[in-house]
Design an enzyme around this catalytic site. Structure first.
Site, PDB file in Angstrom:
ATOM      1  N   ASN A   1      -5.718   3.578   6.938  1.00  9.88           N
ATOM      2  CA  ASN A   1      -7.069   4.091   6.716  1.00  9.88           C
ATOM      3  C   ASN A   1      -8.006   3.872   7.898  1.00  9.88           C
ATOM      4  OD1 ASN A   1      -6.893   5.397   4.217  1.00  9.88           O
ATOM      5  ND2 ASN A   1      -6.670   3.406   3.222  1.00  9.88           N
TER       6      ASN A   1
ATOM      7  N   HIS B   1       0.846  -1.196   0.000  1.00  9.31           N
ATOM      8  CA  HIS B   1       0.000   0.000   0.000  1.00  9.31           C
ATOM      9  C   HIS B   1       0.887   1.254   0.000  1.00  9.31           C
ATOM     10  CE1 HIS B   1      -3.371   2.419   2.206  1.00  9.31           C
ATOM     11  NE2 HIS B   1      -3.367   2.666   0.920  1.00  9.31           N
TER      12      HIS B   1
ATOM     13  N   GLU C   1       2.779   0.568   3.390  1.00 10.38           N
ATOM     14  CA  GLU C   1       2.147  -0.315   4.370  1.00 10.38           C
ATOM     15  C   GLU C   1       2.127  -1.709   3.730  1.00 10.38           C
ATOM     16  OE1 GLU C   1      -1.991   0.715   5.125  1.00 10.38           O
ATOM     17  OE2 GLU C   1      -1.778   0.284   7.255  1.00 10.38           O
TER      18      GLU C   1
HETATM   19  N1  LIG Z   1      -5.800   7.662  -4.719  1.00 13.57           N
HETATM   20  C1  LIG Z   1      -5.132   7.448  -3.596  1.00 13.57           C
HETATM   21  O1  LIG Z   1      -4.761   8.380  -2.851  1.00 13.57           O
HETATM   22  C2  LIG Z   1      -4.778   6.028  -3.201  1.00 13.57           C
HETATM   23  C3  LIG Z   1      -3.841   5.832  -2.171  1.00 13.57           C
HETATM   24  C4  LIG Z   1      -3.447   4.530  -1.853  1.00 13.57           C
HETATM   25  C5  LIG Z   1      -4.023   3.451  -2.537  1.00 13.57           C
HETATM   26  N2  LIG Z   1      -4.968   3.668  -3.517  1.00 13.57           N
HETATM   27  C6  LIG Z   1      -5.486   2.490  -4.230  1.00 13.57           C
HETATM   28  O2  LIG Z   1      -4.812   2.390  -5.476  1.00 13.57           O
HETATM   29  C7  LIG Z   1      -5.670   1.791  -6.446  1.00 13.57           C
HETATM   30  C8  LIG Z   1      -5.782   2.704  -7.662  1.00 13.57           C
HETATM   31  O3  LIG Z   1      -6.318   3.931  -7.227  1.00 13.57           O
HETATM   32  P1  LIG Z   1      -6.151   5.267  -8.110  1.00 13.57           P
HETATM   33  O4  LIG Z   1      -6.504   6.392  -7.212  1.00 13.57           O
HETATM   34  O5  LIG Z   1      -4.837   5.226  -8.811  1.00 13.57           O
HETATM   35  O6  LIG Z   1      -7.317   5.048  -9.179  1.00 13.57           O
HETATM   36  P2  LIG Z   1      -7.494   5.742 -10.619  1.00 13.57           P
HETATM   37  O7  LIG Z   1      -8.953   5.784 -10.860  1.00 13.57           O
HETATM   38  O8  LIG Z   1      -6.715   7.021 -10.690  1.00 13.57           O
HETATM   39  O9  LIG Z   1      -6.784   4.713 -11.635  1.00 13.57           O
HETATM   40  C9  LIG Z   1      -7.253   3.405 -11.841  1.00 13.57           C
HETATM   41  C10 LIG Z   1      -6.754   2.938 -13.207  1.00 13.57           C
HETATM   42  O10 LIG Z   1      -7.054   1.541 -13.328  1.00 13.57           O
HETATM   43  C11 LIG Z   1      -7.379   1.303 -14.687  1.00 13.57           C
HETATM   44  N3  LIG Z   1      -8.083   0.025 -14.785  1.00 13.57           N
HETATM   45  C12 LIG Z   1      -9.367  -0.249 -14.479  1.00 13.57           C
HETATM   46  N4  LIG Z   1      -9.622  -1.565 -14.709  1.00 13.57           N
HETATM   47  C13 LIG Z   1      -8.472  -2.120 -15.151  1.00 13.57           C
HETATM   48  C14 LIG Z   1      -8.094  -3.430 -15.550  1.00 13.57           C
HETATM   49  N5  LIG Z   1      -8.973  -4.441 -15.538  1.00 13.57           N
HETATM   50  N6  LIG Z   1      -6.834  -3.647 -15.971  1.00 13.57           N
HETATM   51  C15 LIG Z   1      -5.936  -2.622 -16.012  1.00 13.57           C
HETATM   52  N7  LIG Z   1      -6.239  -1.347 -15.641  1.00 13.57           N
HETATM   53  C16 LIG Z   1      -7.485  -1.107 -15.210  1.00 13.57           C
HETATM   54  C17 LIG Z   1      -8.201   2.521 -15.099  1.00 13.57           C
HETATM   55  O11 LIG Z   1      -8.253   2.661 -16.508  1.00 13.57           O
HETATM   56  C18 LIG Z   1      -7.436   3.644 -14.389  1.00 13.57           C
HETATM   57  O12 LIG Z   1      -6.449   4.192 -15.249  1.00 13.57           O
HETATM   58  C19 LIG Z   1      -6.998   1.539  -5.732  1.00 13.57           C
HETATM   59  O13 LIG Z   1      -7.007   0.206  -5.271  1.00 13.57           O
HETATM   60  C20 LIG Z   1      -6.960   2.537  -4.580  1.00 13.57           C
HETATM   61  O14 LIG Z   1      -7.731   2.117  -3.493  1.00 13.57           O
HETATM   62  C21 LIG Z   1      -5.339   4.936  -3.872  1.00 13.57           C
END
Ligand SMILES: NC(=O)c1ccc[n+]([C@@H]2O[C@H](COP(=O)([O-])OP(=O)(O)OC[C@H]3O[C@@H](n4cnc5c(N)ncnc54)[C@H](O)[C@@H]3O)[C@@H](O)[C@H]2O)c1
Length: 296
Positions: free
Chosen positions: A189, A139, A151
């Protein structure tokens, strides 16, 4: 470890790809959307340029980092030969289980399968693959190139060996890994989200306005960013999803999302990514705010 596949080129995926590539790994960046890949690569290039301008990296580092990243739209092509896969696709249980089923078919049994999920159970994700001992939570925090913490979440079946390799690897990236167990919200979280939710509840109850709430927490508690602005940066939809996982997982009303948060997500006010949340991030203001906050 030489080759890393990163699934998802969004906010987190492009930051994770950037970080591994800058540390000399070959990165295979995979996204179903060509547009997300283009946007992700443009973000990496812009962040590298900002680091170059600040003198924290050289022109050679910029060039090497970019050449270390290859993009793919097909998951099976992208994960071939990867020693580690870091899944950072959209936070959705069904979508992630589907991706891990594909990884189970496409990857060698030696590949470590990591997920960057903020809240979904690592044990549940591990249950769809033949070797759950190789599934682990990695994480990263946003913005990944800057934030030190990773994490590391051990699922019920994650092995000691895989945990150690993942911890050591995080250190090679210049990060500080912290090992935790797999319960809803993990540690980060579980503690952060109730605070953000309480800030939204305070606004909802009209105790104070957005500026006042964020200023109290910034100047009074020494937080670098107020809770409402932080929620905007994380994404209000992501905050809502995490709170719901904790609410369901613990069956405890203290994690119930504030009705204002629910309404804002329904209205499409998701924070920075939609241009509006508790603050206005219209194009003219967006770049200024992001560069100031991220200090890249
Ligand atoms: N945003 C944050 O601050 C944060 C922090 C820590 C962890 N996360 C976690 O990280 C992960 C991504 O979050 P994010 O904020 O980058 O989301 P985001 O919406 O910015 O990006 C997600 C990406 O995944 C792609 N995607 C969707 N389905 C897919 C598939 N089947 N194969 C390949 N790509 C695919 C989408 O096209 C998109 O580009 C989530 O699990 C989220 O919980 C987010």
């Amino acid at each position: 470890m030489k080759t890393i596949a990163v699934i998802g080129a969004g906010t987190m995926g492009n930051g994770i790809a950037h970080t591994f590539a800058q540390s000399g790994f070959v990165v295979k960046l995979i996204d179903v959307s060509e547009k997300s890949l283009d946007k992700g690569m443009a973000t990496i290039a812009a962040n590298l340029e900002r680091m170059l301008a600040k003198g924290t990296i050289t022109q050679e580092d910029v060039a090497k980092t970019i050449t270390n990243i290859i993009t793919y739209t097909d998951i099976k092509d992208g994960v071939v030969g990867a020693d580690l896969v870091v899944e950072a696709a959209t936070e959705n249980v069904e979508l992630k289980l589907n991706i891990f089923k594909q990884l189970n078919e496409a990857c060698s049994h030696n590949t470590i399968l990591a997920t960057n999920t903020s809240s979904i159970s690592i044990t549940q994700i591990g249950s769809v693959v033949a070797h759950p001992e190789r599934v682990i939570g990695m994480h990263f925090m946003n913005p990944v190139p800057i934030m030190k913490l990773v994490e590391i979440i051990r699922g019920y079946n994650t092995s000691d060996e895989v945990t150690k390799i993942t911890m050591d690897l995080s250190e090679k990236l210049g990060k500080v890994p912290v090992e935790v167990n797999d319960y809803p919200g993990f540690v980060a979280n579980r503690i952060l989200m109730p605070m953000l939710n309480e800030a939204i509840e305070t606004l909802y109850n009209k105790v104070a306005g957005v500026y006042e709430i964020d200023t109290v927490m910034k100047l009074g508690m020494g937080h670098p960013m107020g809770p409402l602005q932080l929620a905007d940066f994380i994404g209000l939809d992501v905050c809502l999803a995490i709170l719901n996982v904790m609410y369901e997982g613990f069956k405890n009303p203290k994690y119930a999302p504030c009705p204002l948060l629910v309404n804002m997500v329904r209205a499409g006010k998701l924070g920075v990514k939609s241009g509006e949340g508790f603050y206005d991030y219209s194009e003219s203001k967006k770049a200024e705010k992001i560069s100031k906050q991220f200090k890249i």
